[in-house]
Every structure is written in C-alpha cells, then in structure tokens.
Design a protein around this motif. Sequence first.
Motif, PDB file in Angstrom:
ATOM      1  N   SER A  35       7.399  70.508-110.729  1.00 48.65           N
ATOM      2  CA  SER A  35       6.029  70.990-110.694  1.00 48.65           C
ATOM      3  C   SER A  35       5.836  72.081-109.648  1.00 48.65           C
ATOM      4  CB  SER A  35       5.062  69.844-110.402  1.00 48.65           C
ATOM      5  OG  SER A  35       3.741  70.345-110.290  1.00 48.65           O
ATOM      6  N   PRO A  36       5.525  73.305-110.072  1.00 48.79           N
ATOM      7  CA  PRO A  36       5.198  74.346-109.109  1.00 48.79           C
ATOM      8  C   PRO A  36       3.808  74.180-108.514  1.00 48.79           C
ATOM      9  CG  PRO A  36       4.979  75.195-111.340  1.00 48.79           C
ATOM     10  CD  PRO A  36       5.528  73.808-111.463  1.00 48.79           C
ATOM     11  N   THR A  37       2.982  73.354-109.171  1.00 43.90           N
ATOM     12  CA  THR A  37       1.597  73.159-108.715  1.00 43.90           C
ATOM     13  C   THR A  37       1.279  71.664-108.686  1.00 43.90           C
ATOM     14  OG1 THR A  37       0.841  73.446-111.000  1.00 43.90           O
ATOM     15  CG2 THR A  37       0.819  75.400-109.582  1.00 43.90           C
ATOM     16  N   PRO A  38       1.829  70.938-107.719  1.00 41.12           N
ATOM     17  CA  PRO A  38       1.585  69.491-107.653  1.00 41.12           C
ATOM     18  C   PRO A  38       0.129  69.175-107.324  1.00 41.12           C
ATOM     19  CG  PRO A  38       2.687  70.239-105.680  1.00 41.12           C
ATOM     20  CD  PRO A  38       2.663  71.406-106.619  1.00 41.12           C
ATOM     21  N   GLU A  39      -0.231  67.923-107.494  1.00 39.16           N
ATOM     22  CA  GLU A  39      -1.578  67.477-107.180  1.00 39.16           C
ATOM     23  C   GLU A  39      -1.884  67.672-105.693  1.00 39.16           C
ATOM     24  OE1 GLU A  39      -3.902  66.402-109.242  1.00 39.16           O
ATOM     25  OE2 GLU A  39      -2.582  66.596-110.992  1.00 39.16           O
ATOM     26  N   ARG A  40      -3.128  67.971-105.403  1.00 38.51           N
ATOM     27  CA  ARG A  40      -3.556  68.164-104.017  1.00 38.51           C
ATOM     28  C   ARG A  40      -3.202  66.955-103.157  1.00 38.51           C
ATOM     29  NH1 ARG A  40      -4.256  72.064-100.768  1.00 38.51           N
ATOM     30  NH2 ARG A  40      -5.287  73.182-102.499  1.00 38.51           N
ATOM     31  N   SER A  41      -3.291  65.767-103.738  1.00 32.46           N
ATOM     32  CA  SER A  41      -2.994  64.561-102.974  1.00 32.46           C
ATOM     33  C   SER A  41      -1.536  64.532-102.516  1.00 32.46           C
ATOM     34  CB  SER A  41      -3.311  63.316-103.806  1.00 32.46           C
ATOM     35  OG  SER A  41      -2.545  63.304-105.004  1.00 32.46           O
ATOM     36  N   GLU A  42      -0.636  65.047-103.345  1.00 35.58           N
ATOM     37  CA  GLU A  42       0.779  65.080-102.973  1.00 35.58           C
ATOM     38  C   GLU A  42       1.014  66.081-101.843  1.00 35.58           C
ATOM     39  OE1 GLU A  42       3.725  64.510-106.390  1.00 35.58           O
ATOM     40  OE2 GLU A  42       2.020  65.476-107.388  1.00 35.58           O
ATOM     41  N   LEU A  43       0.400  67.238-101.938  1.00 33.98           N
ATOM     42  CA  LEU A  43       0.506  68.229-100.870  1.00 33.98           C
ATOM     43  C   LEU A  43      -0.059  67.687 -99.566  1.00 33.98           C
ATOM     44  CD1 LEU A  43      -0.663  71.240-103.026  1.00 33.98           C
ATOM     45  CD2 LEU A  43       1.589  71.106-101.949  1.00 33.98           C
ATOM     46  N   ASP A  44      -1.215  67.050 -99.651  1.00 28.62           N
ATOM     47  CA  ASP A  44      -1.860  66.520 -98.445  1.00 28.62           C
ATOM     48  C   ASP A  44      -1.013  65.426 -97.804  1.00 28.62           C
ATOM     49  OD1 ASP A  44      -3.957  68.260 -98.746  1.00 28.62           O
ATOM     50  OD2 ASP A  44      -5.302  66.796 -99.669  1.00 28.62           O
ATOM     51  N   ALA A  45      -0.374  64.590 -98.626  1.00 30.25           N
ATOM     52  CA  ALA A  45       0.441  63.498 -98.084  1.00 30.25           C
ATOM     53  C   ALA A  45       1.642  64.048 -97.321  1.00 30.25           C
ATOM     54  CB  ALA A  45       0.903  62.580 -99.211  1.00 30.25           C
ATOM     55  N   LEU A  46       2.285  65.066 -97.862  1.00 24.94           N
ATOM     56  CA  LEU A  46       3.429  65.655 -97.174  1.00 24.94           C
ATOM     57  C   LEU A  46       2.966  66.391 -95.914  1.00 24.94           C
ATOM     58  CD1 LEU A  46       6.408  66.275 -96.956  1.00 24.94           C
ATOM     59  CD2 LEU A  46       6.086  68.183 -98.555  1.00 24.94           C
TER      60      LEU A  46
END
Length: 279
Positions: A45-56
């Motif tokens: 996924s080049p555009t993951p869910e915001r929640s995944e970005l925020d968690a990392l």
Amino acid sequence: MGFADQRFSVNLSILFTELPLLERPAAAAAAGFTAVELWWPWADSPTPERSELDALRRAIEDSGVRLTGLNLYAGRLPGPDRGALSLPGEESARFRANIEVATGFAGSLGCTALNALYGNRVDGVDPDEQDALALENLVLAARAADGIGAVLLVEALNERESPDYPLVSAPAAVAVVDKVNAATGLGNARFLMDLYHLAMNGEDLPAVIAAHTGRTGHVQIADSPGRGAPGTGTLPLERLLDQLAEEGYGGWVGLEYKAGDRPGARAFDWLPAAARAAR
C-alpha cells in the motif's frame, strides 16, 4: 578515527525483524541507538490508513529515536520488486500517490532523506521510455522532498541480486542524480552510496569514494560477501568510512545488514555501546 566517530542509523526493515514493526524503534533505543531508517513499511500500500501512519509515528516518537531516512513506495520489498517509479501503468501511479503521503510522514518526524528505488526493467517496454518516466517521477519526488527540506536519494544496487535493475554502478546512479538536479534546479537529488552493493558489483570502493562523495547524501553498509555485520566478510569498512570522512562526508551511515544467527541487540556486538548514540 574509526567506527566510534561515525553517525549510525539502524535500518529497522532488515534488523530487529524478529519483532513487530511497532516494537523495533524501542528495541533500537534499548540497544543504545538514537537514529533509525526504514524501507517503505507497507509493501502492498502506497497510501496506508491514517491510523497505521499515526501508530508508527507514535512508536518512533515514544522511543526517543530520530527517523533519518525513509524509502518511498518501492513495491514488494523485500521481494521481487526494486522500485516502482520507472514502471509504466499502475505501479508508476502508485508511486506518485505515495509521494505526498511519504513526504508528509517524513516531514512530521523531521526526516530529511527520502530514497527512491528506480525499478526493474520491464520486458517489452523500451528502456528509453522507462528512463523518461523515471525522470518525470523523480522530478516530482525531488520537488516534494524539497518542500520538507529533504534530499532525494538515488541508489545503485548489485547486479547479482537485482539482475533487472538498471542502476548497477555508482556512475549510473550519479548520472541520474545529475539529470534530476538539472531538471529541477533544486540540487537536492543525491547519491545513496551503499558500500555492500557497490562491492558486490566489483567496484573500486576507494575510487568511488574519491569520485562521488561530493554528490553523496547517505551511506549504507553491510559486509561482503554475505551482507552480514561488519567483520563477517572481507570489506575494510572502518577504513572506507574513514576515507569518506576525509573526503568531507559527515552524514548518517545506515546499518543495512542481516543479523544472521545473532538477532536483537547481539547483531551490534561489533560496535561498542558508547559509539551507538549519534552525537
């Protein structure tokens, strides 16, 4: 000089892989490091869910380490892919969609180096067509990187492990860097000097360092053969890093090697604890 005088960053996509991704920044910190880097963590996924970005992002911030380098979307890595930006059709579109997401994520963490893997040659497609598409996409990425004060890195890989990848020498990668800078006028495209890949290609590493340090924005190391920790192969890595420093390189050195049978913190037994925290 020597290893104690370098600024090391741990690549969390190849080290600490026995742990879930979100636990790796804290593991690097516990091992004494203050900087980490990553391949694009979401291969599908080049555009993951915001929640995944925020968690990392939280995992990196909470651990107290700094993100110093991030790959742009590169397809399945590790795996058969070596980038997407020169591939016509859907993969090129996925790369473009990733640019804003990746630069936004990097910028939020103060990361100032983005690596854009070029992509494999495609059967039946004119290489000149792929190169034109690559330049177009690299220009877009360089402009986006400039918007967050970052450099855009172009990397040479080794022909043995990446037979369809066209940039398999330092001069080939540097030529692309020069084309991008000429097209943008920004000067923020830089060479990623991976000493392992260059050694596997049989290049004269001292000559490469002498010729190309001025265009180098990041360095990565692993010993050769085997892509293991320094000291497991035959490369004089300490001497080569000293030469880089003498040539004026003062940036990060990414640890991008396989832990082998010494996972976790034991993968860094070659490096004294006092030399792990970047000063």
